[in-house]
Design an enzyme around this catalytic site. Structure first.
Site, PDB file in Angstrom:
ATOM      1  N   THR A  70       0.839  -1.203   0.000  1.00 40.45           N
ATOM      2  CA  THR A  70       0.000   0.000   0.000  1.00 40.45           C
ATOM      3  C   THR A  70       0.869   1.247   0.000  1.00 40.45           C
ATOM      4  OG1 THR A  70      -1.767  -1.179   1.130  1.00 40.45           O
ATOM      5  CG2 THR A  70      -1.805   1.232   1.299  1.00 40.45           C
ATOM      6  N   ASN A 149      -4.770  -9.577  -8.067  1.00 40.77           N
ATOM      7  CA  ASN A 149      -4.894 -10.264  -6.781  1.00 40.77           C
ATOM      8  C   ASN A 149      -6.175 -11.078  -6.625  1.00 40.77           C
ATOM      9  OD1 ASN A 149      -5.614  -7.349  -6.824  1.00 40.77           O
ATOM     10  ND2 ASN A 149      -6.630  -7.867  -4.904  1.00 40.77           N
ATOM     11  N   GLN A 178       1.613  -9.285  -6.218  1.00 44.68           N
ATOM     12  CA  GLN A 178       1.189 -10.691  -6.348  1.00 44.68           C
ATOM     13  C   GLN A 178       2.066 -11.458  -7.330  1.00 44.68           C
ATOM     14  OE1 GLN A 178      -1.005 -12.274  -4.545  1.00 44.68           O
ATOM     15  NE2 GLN A 178      -2.032 -10.567  -3.535  1.00 44.68           N
ATOM     16  N   SER A 198       5.792  -6.407  -1.776  1.00 41.84           N
ATOM     17  CA  SER A 198       5.382  -6.439  -0.358  1.00 41.84           C
ATOM     18  C   SER A 198       5.907  -7.703   0.314  1.00 41.84           C
ATOM     19  CB  SER A 198       3.852  -6.407  -0.294  1.00 41.84           C
ATOM     20  OG  SER A 198       3.414  -6.614   1.022  1.00 41.84           O
ATOM     21  N   GLY A 199       6.482  -7.557   1.508  1.00 42.85           N
ATOM     22  CA  GLY A 199       7.097  -8.693   2.207  1.00 42.85           C
ATOM     23  C   GLY A 199       6.118  -9.765   2.660  1.00 42.85           C
ATOM     24  N   HIS A 200       4.953  -9.346   3.168  1.00 45.21           N
ATOM     25  CA  HIS A 200       4.086 -10.364   3.798  1.00 45.21           C
ATOM     26  C   HIS A 200       3.355 -11.252   2.792  1.00 45.21           C
ATOM     27  CE1 HIS A 200      -0.128  -8.694   3.534  1.00 45.21           C
ATOM     28  NE2 HIS A 200       0.556  -7.613   3.210  1.00 45.21           N
ATOM     29  N   THR A 236      13.626   6.518  10.543  1.00 47.10           N
ATOM     30  CA  THR A 236      14.665   5.545  10.915  1.00 47.10           C
ATOM     31  C   THR A 236      14.369   4.200  10.266  1.00 47.10           C
ATOM     32  OG1 THR A 236      14.955   6.694  12.995  1.00 47.10           O
ATOM     33  CG2 THR A 236      15.772   4.420  12.897  1.00 47.10           C
ATOM     34  N   CYS A 323     -13.275  -3.687   0.390  1.00 45.91           N
ATOM     35  CA  CYS A 323     -13.485  -2.335  -0.181  1.00 45.91           C
ATOM     36  C   CYS A 323     -13.066  -2.181  -1.633  1.00 45.91           C
ATOM     37  CB  CYS A 323     -12.749  -1.232   0.578  1.00 45.91           C
ATOM     38  SG  CYS A 323     -11.998  -1.654   2.082  1.00 45.91           S
TER      39      CYS A 323
HETATM   40  C1  PLP Z   1      -1.943  -6.489  -5.950  1.00 45.24           C
HETATM   41  C2  PLP Z   1      -1.796  -5.908  -4.582  1.00 45.24           C
HETATM   42  N1  PLP Z   1      -1.268  -4.688  -4.444  1.00 45.24           N
HETATM   43  C3  PLP Z   1      -1.097  -4.104  -3.243  1.00 45.24           C
HETATM   44  C4  PLP Z   1      -1.474  -4.746  -2.080  1.00 45.24           C
HETATM   45  C5  PLP Z   1      -1.280  -4.076  -0.759  1.00 45.24           C
HETATM   46  O1  PLP Z   1      -0.166  -4.657  -0.100  1.00 45.24           O
HETATM   47  P1  PLP Z   1       0.060  -4.516   1.492  1.00 45.24           P
HETATM   48  O2  PLP Z   1      -0.929  -5.429   2.138  1.00 45.24           O
HETATM   49  O3  PLP Z   1       1.482  -4.945   1.678  1.00 45.24           O
HETATM   50  O4  PLP Z   1      -0.164  -3.095   1.840  1.00 45.24           O
HETATM   51  C6  PLP Z   1      -2.044  -6.032  -2.174  1.00 45.24           C
HETATM   52  C7  PLP Z   1      -2.526  -6.714  -0.965  1.00 45.24           C
HETATM   53  O5  PLP Z   1      -3.472  -7.472  -1.001  1.00 45.24           O
HETATM   54  C8  PLP Z   1      -2.188  -6.620  -3.447  1.00 45.24           C
HETATM   55  O6  PLP Z   1      -2.713  -7.843  -3.588  1.00 45.24           O
END
Ligand code: PLP
Length: 380
Positions: A70, A149, A178, A198-200, A236, A323
């Site tokens: 995000t 996604n 993704q 994104s790491g997670h 930081t 959303c």
């Molecule tokens: C295609 C895509 N972009 C951005 C994001 C947002 O990533 P984060 O959860 O690391 O903010 C997601 C999360 O579902 C995603 O699937």
């Protein structure tokens, strides 16, 4: 437990957790401090940046560490818009981007920017000729995701990059959240200027991520302060988070080709099984889609009811992103792909990881069949 919601988030890899613990205990200094403890942290940070750059085949000074997808998407889009608004105020994106792109663009519209949301075909693909038609002299940014996604569509990033490249005033941003570790993307060969990871989503930790920003690209900072991260993102640095992220990136890249094969097989097996069910319509395109996502609708059944019924068997799947649509129960992605409303309100997503096994997929299918049968009897 059978966890099939890996596009929402993944379980951290134990090696990633281990690297976080080691870095946060052994290298807790502020990387900006000039004493030895700070310099140790700074060295580790520099090494991590070099490793991230090498994994993405880019230069270390093109790596901006962020808190995730995000933030990366917001920073790329607002950063370009605010910095380069004198060149033009037109932005192009697609109708099926993640809310962190769509809502950022809507926010910019409120500030006077003009945004074109490209239509997609029934597979979720952007049309290159349509993109060419929409490109203008005042277009400053094209932001298109690599892998969708919700349904897994893979966009033709290289072709899009070639179009954008012929407009010298326009930058190209790719949301690769993704895609990383599942579908290869050559950043440089695809003429990408900015790229979000994104790491997670790759068995790393929440609150970690990378935004690739090409050396020559200037961004307006969304976080002014101490001037860290090329003055683009002050604050930081989360050195331990960064170390753990780079570990996750490396593990994902090492596993990529083996994982692609394994997940493609599982995806095809599941899609063939789902095709045998009466009420089920598969929304994930057969071709040009990522190996880890299978989206389908069960006509006439509310997705939440199916999800909760599966949860009774400790199976976890999901519905559309939170959303992502004007209408609360409708998937904006499925609507954009031209699906009927009854399909768009009943979409379900299975998303797999390196831990997913054939036995799990078979068990999921068996329980889904039972759940659909039972719910259909109740609902008529
Ligand atoms: C295609 C895509 N972009 C951005 C994001 C947002 O990533 P984060 O959860 O690391 O903010 C997601 C999360 O579902 C995603 O699937």
């Amino acid at each position: 437990m059978i966890y099939l919601d890996n596009s929402a988030t993944t379980k951290p890899n134990p090696q990633v957790l281990d690297s976080f613990t080691k870095a946060s205990t052994g290298f807790f200094g502020n990387a900006s401090s000039i004493h030895g403890i700070g310099m140790d942290a700074e060295r580790l940070l520099r090494k991590s940046r070099e490793q991230a750059a090498s994994l993405l085949e880019v230069n270390p000074n093109e790596i901006i560490f962020t808190s995730g997808g995000t933030e990366g998407n917001n920073l790329a889009i607002k950063g370009i818009a605010l910095e380069h608004q004198n060149r033009g105020k037109h932005i192009i994106t697609s109708a099926i981007e993640h809310p962190s792109v769509i809502e950022t663009c809507q926010g910019l519209e409120a500030l006077g920017f003009e945004v074109t949301y490209l239509d997609v075909d029934e597979s979720g693909l952007v049309d290159i000729d349509n993109l060419k038609k929409e490109m203008r002299e005042d277009t400053i940014l094209v932001s298109i995701m690599h892998v969708n996604n919700e349904i897994g569509t893979i966009q033709p990033i290289k072709e899009i990059g070639e179009v954008v490249q012929s407009y010298p005033k326009a930058f190209f941003h790719v949301d690769h959240v993704q895609g990383y570790g599942k579908v290869p993307l050559n950043i440089q060969a695809s003429h990408v200027d900015l790229c979000t990871i994104s790491g997670h989503k790759i068995h790393g930790l929440k609150g970690t991520g990378v935004l690739y920003v090409k050396q020559t690209v200037k961004l307006f900072s969304l976080a002014h302060g101490g001037g860290q991260e090329r003055r683009i993102r002050s604050g930081t640095e989360n050195v331990a988070g960064i170390v753990s992220l780079v570990k996750a990136m490396r593990l994902a890249k090492e596993k990529q080709s083996e994982l692609h094969k394994k997940l493609t097989n599982l995806k095809h097996t599941l899609m063939e099984q789902l095709q045998t069910l009466n009420r089920v319509v598969i929304n994930t395109p057969k071709f040009a889609s990522a190996p880890h996502i299978v989206n389908f609708s069960v006509r006439g059944l509310k997705p939440e009811v199916v999800i909760h019924a599966l949860e009774d068997f400790e199976i976890f799947i999901s519905t559309k992103s939170a959303c992502s649509s004007k209408s609360a129960d409708e998937s904006a992605v499925l609507i954009a792909c031209g699906k009927d409303r009854d399909i768009a309100i009943s979409g379900l997503r299975v998303s797999m990881s390196y831990e997913t096994t054939k036995e799990e997929v078979d068990y999921f299918f068996q329980k889904l069949t039972e759940v659909i049968k039972k719910l259909s009897e109740v609902m008529g």
